[in-house]
Design a protein around this motif. Structure first.
Motif, mmCIF file in Angstrom:
data_model
loop_
_atom_site.group_PDB
_atom_site.id
_atom_site.type_symbol
_atom_site.label_atom_id
_atom_site.label_comp_id
_atom_site.label_asym_id
_atom_site.label_seq_id
_atom_site.Cartn_x
_atom_site.Cartn_y
_atom_site.Cartn_z
ATOM 1 N N VAL A 191 0.857 -1.188 0.000
ATOM 2 C CA VAL A 191 0.000 0.000 0.000
ATOM 3 C C VAL A 191 0.891 1.235 0.000
ATOM 4 O O VAL A 191 1.832 1.336 0.782
ATOM 5 N N ARG A 236 -8.874 5.466 3.012
ATOM 6 C CA ARG A 236 -9.072 4.775 1.737
ATOM 7 C C ARG A 236 -10.214 5.461 1.008
ATOM 8 O O ARG A 236 -11.238 5.778 1.582
ATOM 9 N N TYR A 258 -5.291 5.070 -1.504
ATOM 10 C CA TYR A 258 -4.972 5.239 -0.089
ATOM 11 C C TYR A 258 -4.202 6.537 0.085
ATOM 12 O O TYR A 258 -3.397 6.922 -0.763
#
Length: 71
Positions: free
Chosen positions: A20, A40, A49
């Motif tokens: 991420v 998010r 994100y």
């Protein structure tokens, strides 16, 4: 039961396989799960994100539901 008739809490979870990273500054999270302080967003069907620092900076736009392209 098929996916349309199955209750929402019984649906199989999607697992993230890529690391991420913040969509704005590019900082990477440790592992494949975003920390709880990250935000998010789903824009044009894609998950994005944002790290806690970028989220704090742009909180007014986030709360106003503006797409990140406007920030």
């Amino acid at each position: 039961m098929d996916a349309e008739t199955r209750p929402r809490d019984e649906r199989p979870e999607r697992r993230e396989t890529a690391a991420v990273a913040c969509a704005l500054c590019g900082v990477s999270a440790d592992g494949v799960i975003a920390p709880p302080t990250w935000i998010r967003s789903v824009e044009d069907g894609a998950r994005r994100y944002f790290c806690d620092e970028c989220a704090r900076t742009h909180i007014t736009a986030i709360e106003g539901r503006l797409d990140s392209a406007w920030w």
